[in-house]
Design a protein around this motif. Structure first.
Motif, PDB file in Angstrom:
ATOM      1  N   ALA A  16      -2.200   2.962   7.367  1.00  0.00           N
ATOM      2  CA  ALA A  16      -1.566   3.723   6.279  1.00  0.00           C
ATOM      3  C   ALA A  16      -1.917   5.209   6.359  1.00  0.00           C
ATOM      4  CB  ALA A  16      -1.989   3.143   4.939  1.00  0.00           C
ATOM      5  N   PRO A  17      -1.665   5.842   7.510  1.00  0.00           N
ATOM      6  CA  PRO A  17      -2.053   7.258   7.637  1.00  0.00           C
ATOM      7  C   PRO A  17      -1.334   8.170   6.645  1.00  0.00           C
ATOM      8  CG  PRO A  17      -0.646   6.603   9.459  1.00  0.00           C
ATOM      9  CD  PRO A  17      -0.996   5.350   8.706  1.00  0.00           C
ATOM     10  N   LYS A  18      -0.096   7.847   6.298  1.00  0.00           N
ATOM     11  CA  LYS A  18       0.613   8.670   5.309  1.00  0.00           C
ATOM     12  C   LYS A  18      -0.056   8.543   3.941  1.00  0.00           C
ATOM     13  CE  LYS A  18       5.136   8.496   7.513  1.00  0.00           C
ATOM     14  NZ  LYS A  18       6.526   8.038   7.403  1.00  0.00           N
ATOM     15  N   GLY A  19      -0.561   7.361   3.637  1.00  0.00           N
ATOM     16  CA  GLY A  19      -1.282   7.155   2.383  1.00  0.00           C
ATOM     17  C   GLY A  19      -2.575   7.948   2.345  1.00  0.00           C
ATOM     18  N   VAL A  20      -3.279   7.992   3.475  1.00  0.00           N
ATOM     19  CA  VAL A  20      -4.506   8.794   3.563  1.00  0.00           C
ATOM     20  C   VAL A  20      -4.160  10.261   3.335  1.00  0.00           C
ATOM     21  CG1 VAL A  20      -6.363   9.572   5.100  1.00  0.00           C
ATOM     22  CG2 VAL A  20      -5.667   7.172   5.117  1.00  0.00           C
ATOM     23  N   ASN A  21      -3.113  10.725   4.019  1.00  0.00           N
ATOM     24  CA  ASN A  21      -2.700  12.126   3.870  1.00  0.00           C
ATOM     25  C   ASN A  21      -2.330  12.453   2.428  1.00  0.00           C
ATOM     26  OD1 ASN A  21      -3.104  12.367   6.601  1.00  0.00           O
ATOM     27  ND2 ASN A  21      -0.952  12.559   7.137  1.00  0.00           N
TER      28      ASN A  21
END
Length: 119
Positions: A16-21
């Motif tokens: 979930a890299p977009k969630g981290v960002n």
């Protein structure tokens, strides 16, 4: 425990890299987040999970923590709408870094048996 924590963070960064960002207000590409956070945390987590006494892995984790601290401090600015989340994450990383340093120092002083080594 440190390995399990790293695996959890690694999964979050990888899956979930977009969630981290979004959570941190980070303006990097999802691929950068996956590489710099997800893959790094997963690698150290798996290494610690297989052998939690490896000082070299613990020190690598401390180095990663220092990178995270620098990044999170840079996100603690007024124009970041997720500044509070970045501060929260910074507090967590500082606490985990302290644990990582203690573990790394302790494991650095442990003599390891090398199987097959001659005296």
């Amino acid at each position: 425990m440190l390995g399990q924590n790293a695996i959890g963070l690694g999964l979050w960064g990888l899956l979930a890299p977009k969630g981290v960002n979004r959570f941190l207000g980070l303006k990097s590409s999802p691929q950068v987040t996956q590489a710099l956070f997800g893959a790094r945390e997963m690698a150290t987590g798996m290494a610690l999970f297989s052998d939690p006494t490896k000082a070299s892995v613990l020190w690598a984790r401390v180095a990663g923590d220092l990178f995270d601290i620098v990044l999170l401090r840079s996100l603690n600015r007024r124009d970041n709408p997720k500044r509070a989340n970045a501060r929260l994450a910074l507090g967590v990383v500082l606490a985990v870094t302290a644990l990582d340093v203690v573990a790394a120092v302790r494991m650095s002083s442990v003599k390891r048996n090398c199987e097959g080594a001659r005296p």
